[in-house]
Design a protein around this motif. Structure first.
Motif, PDB file in Angstrom:
ATOM      1  N   ASP A 119       0.808  -1.223   0.000  1.00  0.00           N
ATOM      2  CA  ASP A 119       0.000   0.000   0.000  1.00  0.00           C
ATOM      3  C   ASP A 119       0.842   1.273   0.000  1.00  0.00           C
ATOM      4  O   ASP A 119       0.484   2.273   0.632  1.00  0.00           O
ATOM      5  N   LEU A 120       1.955   1.233  -0.723  1.00  0.00           N
ATOM      6  CA  LEU A 120       2.812   2.404  -0.860  1.00  0.00           C
ATOM      7  C   LEU A 120       2.979   2.794  -2.330  1.00  0.00           C
ATOM      8  O   LEU A 120       3.924   3.494  -2.690  1.00  0.00           O
ATOM      9  N   GLU A 121       2.051   2.356  -3.158  1.00  0.00           N
ATOM     10  CA  GLU A 121       2.138   2.630  -4.585  1.00  0.00           C
ATOM     11  C   GLU A 121       2.162   4.133  -4.842  1.00  0.00           C
ATOM     12  O   GLU A 121       1.410   4.903  -4.242  1.00  0.00           O
ATOM     13  N   GLY A 122       3.067   4.556  -5.715  1.00  0.00           N
ATOM     14  CA  GLY A 122       3.185   5.964  -6.052  1.00  0.00           C
ATOM     15  C   GLY A 122       4.094   6.759  -5.134  1.00  0.00           C
ATOM     16  O   GLY A 122       4.289   7.951  -5.338  1.00  0.00           O
ATOM     17  N   LYS A 123       4.690   6.088  -4.126  1.00  0.00           N
ATOM     18  CA  LYS A 123       5.532   6.801  -3.168  1.00  0.00           C
ATOM     19  C   LYS A 123       7.021   6.570  -3.414  1.00  0.00           C
ATOM     20  O   LYS A 123       7.850   6.898  -2.564  1.00  0.00           O
ATOM     21  N   GLU A 124       7.375   6.038  -4.589  1.00  0.00           N
ATOM     22  CA  GLU A 124       8.786   5.744  -4.844  1.00  0.00           C
ATOM     23  C   GLU A 124       9.661   6.992  -4.846  1.00  0.00           C
ATOM     24  O   GLU A 124      10.864   6.921  -4.573  1.00  0.00           O
TER      25      GLU A 124
END
Length: 304
Positions: A119-124
């Motif tokens: 649930d950390l998609e897009g936080k790279e």
């Protein structure tokens, strides 16, 4: 089952005070092995000696019969968090993968997949410093498994996680073990340990107390308890045969039974007039075994 890590007769002292003594255990391919103990028992010292962060005074640590553990084959999630706070998540994870000689294109794909899974998609491109404690724990967990280690050491992996994230971690740890990873896990959350671990090594005052298969340990050390929901006189129940102690609160009575009790026969001693809304019999939990040992209560110390 192939032994991946073998610890033999490990000992370490500080200023002539023994911290761990004669510690021996092994971790096998595809299993989840717990190393447990109260604060100050010697768990972290043992792990640091395995990792080469410090060196033992005596004993050996072998990785598949080799004296030196190849760093690119091991993953480590330390209890103390150590991510660079002002660096982007993708950059720090790729940097750590490179240190393990892991192919960067493959590492980048795995980072994106794990960020989505946790649930950390897009936080790279987010820096670590803006993450919550739980999010930071997820990133550090990804760092420990990104390079597909053969041996994974997890020190308090569930720290800072909410129940949903705990479930994600439990499932991923099970998946890793199912894929052949040997896992050594240290945690104070006994309910989670009991759910996922195959074997355990319990240390107290720097020495082995219990070592063995989880089910065997439960049979050896976990006596039965009978839980009765209903308004009953605990003094009357205390007088029943094979009852060692009684706890009662809010309409629930828990009877802790002697080790040699024959449950089917013992049930016949319950008075007919008892108010029984619910009745269950099971063994005491790993948490209760841990408390008994940590407080020097009822566990009879016997080597498994």
């Amino acid at each position: 089952m192939e032994t991946i890590l073998k610890v033999e007769n490990l000992g370490k002292s500080f200023k002539n005070i023994p911290i761990i003594q004669d510690i021996s255990f092994e971790v096998r391919k595809g299993e989840i092995m717990a190393i447990l103990g109260p604060n100050g028992a010697g768990k972290s010292t043992t792990i640091r000696n395995i990792m080469g962060i410090m060196y033992p005074d005596c004993g050996t640590v072998k990785y598949i019969n080799r004296k030196n553990i190849p760093r690119n084959k091991i993953g480590y999630l330390p209890e103390e968090r150590g991510l660079y706070k002002n660096v982007k998540i993708m950059d720090i994870l790729l940097y750590l993968a490179e240190l393990k000689d892991y192919p960067l294109p493959k590492a980048k794909d795995r980072v994106l997949a794990y960020l989505k899974k946790f649930d950390l998609e897009g936080k790279e491109n987010t820096t670590v410093e803006v993450l919550s404690k739980g999010m930071g724990q997820k990133v550090q967990f990804i760092a420990s498994i990104l390079h597909e280690p053969e041996l994974l050491i997890l020190d308090e992996p569930f720290s800072g996680l909410d129940p949903v994230a705990q479930e994600l971690f439990k499932q991923e740890i099970r998946n890793l073990a199912a894929g052949g990873t040997a896992i050594l896990l240290s945690s104070h959350q006994m309910n989670l340990v009991e759910e996922i671990c195959d074997r355990l090594f319990l240390i107290h005052h720097g020495q082995k107390v219990i070592y063995g298969n989880m089910e065997d340990v439960k049979r050896e050390y976990a006596n039965f308890k009978c839980t009765i929901r209903g308004n009953n006189d605990h003094q009357e129940l205390k007088g029943l045969p094979k009852v060692q102690r009684v706890e009662q609160k809010e309409g629930t009575t828990i009877l802790y039974l002697a080790k040699d009790v024959q449950v089917a026969h013992w049930l016949k001693h319950l008075p007919e007039h008892l108010e029984i809304n619910e009745l269950s019999i099971d063994r005491i939990s790993l948490h209760e075994i841990f408390i008994d040992i940590a407080t020097n209560k009822n566990i009879q110390r016997k080597k498994v």
